[in-house]
Design an enzyme around this catalytic site. Structure first.
Site, mmCIF file in Angstrom:
data_model
loop_
_atom_site.group_PDB
_atom_site.id
_atom_site.type_symbol
_atom_site.label_atom_id
_atom_site.label_comp_id
_atom_site.label_asym_id
_atom_site.label_seq_id
_atom_site.Cartn_x
_atom_site.Cartn_y
_atom_site.Cartn_z
ATOM 1 N N SER A 142 -10.732 -1.296 3.035
ATOM 2 C CA SER A 142 -10.024 -1.246 4.234
ATOM 3 C C SER A 142 -9.495 0.073 4.725
ATOM 4 C CB SER A 142 -8.507 -1.998 4.167
ATOM 5 O OG SER A 142 -9.007 -3.417 3.821
ATOM 6 N N GLU B 203 -5.350 3.932 6.195
ATOM 7 C CA GLU B 203 -5.093 3.750 4.700
ATOM 8 C C GLU B 203 -5.521 4.775 3.777
ATOM 9 O OE1 GLU B 203 -5.463 -0.393 2.801
ATOM 10 O OE2 GLU B 203 -6.495 0.663 1.438
ATOM 11 N N ARG C 130 0.863 -1.412 0.001
ATOM 12 C CA ARG C 130 -0.188 0.028 0.205
ATOM 13 C C ARG C 130 0.751 1.214 -0.020
ATOM 14 N NH1 ARG C 130 -3.111 -3.709 -0.747
ATOM 15 N NH2 ARG C 130 -5.226 -3.930 0.006
HETATM 16 N N1 EPU Z 1 -10.633 -11.094 10.446
HETATM 17 C C1 EPU Z 1 -11.206 -11.392 11.422
HETATM 18 N N2 EPU Z 1 -12.300 -10.438 11.655
HETATM 19 C C2 EPU Z 1 -12.859 -9.686 10.625
HETATM 20 C C3 EPU Z 1 -12.126 -9.810 9.242
HETATM 21 C C4 EPU Z 1 -11.066 -10.621 9.056
HETATM 22 O O1 EPU Z 1 -10.702 -11.568 12.501
HETATM 23 O O2 EPU Z 1 -13.674 -8.961 10.559
HETATM 24 C C5 EPU Z 1 -9.368 -12.184 10.090
HETATM 25 C C6 EPU Z 1 -9.523 -13.217 9.060
HETATM 26 O O3 EPU Z 1 -9.968 -14.262 9.767
HETATM 27 C C7 EPU Z 1 -8.362 -13.367 8.426
HETATM 28 C C8 EPU Z 1 -7.488 -12.159 8.423
HETATM 29 O O4 EPU Z 1 -8.220 -11.138 9.638
HETATM 30 O O5 EPU Z 1 -7.588 -14.351 9.305
HETATM 31 C C9 EPU Z 1 -7.506 -11.427 7.304
HETATM 32 O O6 EPU Z 1 -8.544 -10.963 6.707
HETATM 33 P P1 EPU Z 1 -8.834 -10.949 5.208
HETATM 34 O O7 EPU Z 1 -8.250 -12.073 4.438
HETATM 35 O O8 EPU Z 1 -10.305 -10.406 4.942
HETATM 36 O O9 EPU Z 1 -7.800 -9.771 4.946
HETATM 37 P P2 EPU Z 1 -7.643 -8.480 5.504
HETATM 38 O O10 EPU Z 1 -6.142 -8.322 5.816
HETATM 39 O O11 EPU Z 1 -8.319 -7.823 6.343
HETATM 40 C C10 EPU Z 1 -6.807 -7.308 3.117
HETATM 41 C C11 EPU Z 1 -6.761 -6.042 2.271
HETATM 42 C C12 EPU Z 1 -7.999 -5.891 1.648
HETATM 43 C C13 EPU Z 1 -8.065 -7.167 0.693
HETATM 44 C C14 EPU Z 1 -7.878 -8.400 1.198
HETATM 45 C C15 EPU Z 1 -8.127 -9.632 0.609
HETATM 46 C C16 EPU Z 1 -5.367 -4.507 3.755
HETATM 47 C C17 EPU Z 1 -5.472 -3.221 4.445
HETATM 48 N N3 EPU Z 1 -6.776 -5.063 3.425
HETATM 49 O O12 EPU Z 1 -7.707 -7.338 4.039
HETATM 50 O O13 EPU Z 1 -7.822 -4.806 0.713
HETATM 51 O O14 EPU Z 1 -9.228 -7.138 -0.180
HETATM 52 O O15 EPU Z 1 -6.859 -8.457 2.098
HETATM 53 O O16 EPU Z 1 -6.657 -9.666 -0.224
HETATM 54 O O17 EPU Z 1 -4.320 -5.084 3.271
HETATM 55 C C18 EPU Z 1 -8.540 -2.370 0.695
HETATM 56 O O18 EPU Z 1 -7.351 -2.192 0.647
HETATM 57 O O19 EPU Z 1 -9.446 -1.737 0.835
HETATM 58 C C19 EPU Z 1 -8.960 -3.982 0.781
HETATM 59 C C20 EPU Z 1 -10.237 -4.329 0.942
#
Ligand code: EPU
Length: 343
Positions: A241, A336, A168
């Site tokens: 995010s 972000e 990012r």
């Molecule tokens: N999780 C929780 N609670 C929640 C949501 C997620 O405990 O409410 C846990 C999940 O179980 C998982 C971990 O957190 O183990 C990661 O969750 P997820 O795979 O949904 O990905 P993220 O790290 O929350 C990132 C990006 C997203 C992107 C997804 C998929 C960032 C800040 N965000 O989210 O990007 O779509 O991975 O690759 O890096 C964005 O930048 O706007 C965005 C949506």
């Protein structure tokens, strides 16, 4: 300015940000080519007004009104360049809708950006925060960007290697305001391996035969996965995010893991990356809602503007979340989206 492009005074910005917060711009100019851009910049400069580049408005929060000139980037156009063998370069005007470009590439059988389906915003904004999802970042396929360098007034092409891409992060974030992206080139291929190992995507695909998948089918799978967790800004206004996943040192991680054995993490070069969503969720915020703003009930990283909340309300909630995660886990979250206007 010479009649075109038209300037709108006291422009309403609510339609121009996916969080749908109310704000006004002193002026808004629609930019459809580089001539519009240089004219608008000269016009603003002559009046000593600040400028703000606006694409799809999907990664910013208007904390208040913007007392300057909003340059609404609508440079369109998309074509193929250097098609040879399995490879081709897709050229996108900065104002092209990113998701439509992904579908166009995938339908044409080219691979490389299908995991980035449904990310809101424009092609020109994509390199700024090096958009990423489901194990792929734009920096993996970006070949070059054509920019107006405001320091030199020259239109130049920067190769991907010059863009300082990180998680990012990019040159365009590190030197805000210097470069205005006009055109983006991504290098795609009909034969590069698909990236299907991100947990949610892998689970969704189940025992589907991976070897026969097309890039369009992968884009569709990504869309289905996103629909499950991420709210459509047209229905529940949001900016994706709201925080980056924080990276902490190995030593800090060991202390945290001792206290919280379930903490979700990914080892990275600089230390350990934590799932901000997990931290926020565990701190009890998922599904929280006050009068007008809240936290999404299926993905704790997403702040929602439920009913006409202001940018200030969104930012106040973000501050509370940040403070709470710091108190609970000793981890600092970094926002972000960018913040614009008087806070
Ligand atoms: N999780 C929780 N609670 C929640 C949501 C997620 O405990 O409410 C846990 C999940 O179980 C998982 C971990 O957190 O183990 C990661 O969750 P997820 O795979 O949904 O990905 P993220 O790290 O929350 C990132 C990006 C997203 C992107 C997804 C998929 C960032 C800040 N965000 O989210 O990007 O779509 O991975 O690759 O890096 C964005 O930048 O706007 C965005 C949506």
């Amino acid at each position: 300015m010479s009649g075109t492009p038209a300037i709108i005074e006291h422009a309403d910005l609510r339609e121009h940000n996916t969080l749908a917060v109310a704000a006004k711009a002193r002026y808004l100019v629609r930019i459809t080519d580089v001539d519009d851009l240089t004219e608008a910049l000269a016009w603003a400069e002559a009046r000593k007004l600040d400028t703000l580049l606006l694409g799809g408005g999907s990664n910013l929060v208007f904390a208040g009104d913007f007392d300057g000139v909003v340059l609404h980037m609508q440079i369109r156009g998309r074509h193929w360049e250097k098609v040879s063998g399995d490879e081709a370069v897709l050229v996108l005007g900065a104002g092209e809708n990113w998701h439509e470009a992904v579908l166009y590439a995938a339908r044409s059988g080219y691979r490389g950006i299908e995991n980035l389906a449904l990310i809101p915003g424009t092609a020109g904004a994509a390199p700024v925060q090096n958009i990423g999802a489901y194990g792929v970042e734009l920096g993996d396929t970006l070949l070059s960007v054509t920019v107006l360098d405001r320091n030199t007034q020259a239109v130049v092409t920067l190769a991907a290697g010059d863009c300082q891409f990180g998680y990012r992060d990019s040159l365009f974030k590190r030197q805000p305001g210097r470069y205005i992206i006009l055109e983006v080139r991504v290098k795609l291929s009909r034969s590069r391996p698909l990236k299907l190992d991100y947990r949610d995507l892998g689970e969704y695909l189940g025992d589907t035969d991976r070897s026969s998948l097309t890039p369009l089918e992968v884009a569709e799978a990504v869309m289905a996965v996103r629909h499950r967790k991420l709210p459509d800004p047209a229905v529940l206004p949001n900016a994706g995010s709201f925080f980056k996943n924080p990276v902490i040192t190995g030593a800090a991680f060991e202390r945290l893991q001792e206290r919280c054995p379930d903490v979700v993490f990914y080892p990275v070069e600089q230390g350990v990356k934590l799932a901000a969503a997990w931290l926020i969720d565990q701190a009890g915020w998922k599904g929280f809602r006050n009068a007008r703003v809240g936290i999404h009930n299926r993905q704790a990283l997403v702040l929602i503007n439920h009913s006409g909340g202001s940018g200030a309300e969104v930012l106040a909630l973000a501050d509370e979340v940040r403070r709470s995660v710091l108190e609970t886990f000793g981890v600092e979250l970094e926002m972000e989206p960018g913040v614009v206007g008087a806070r």
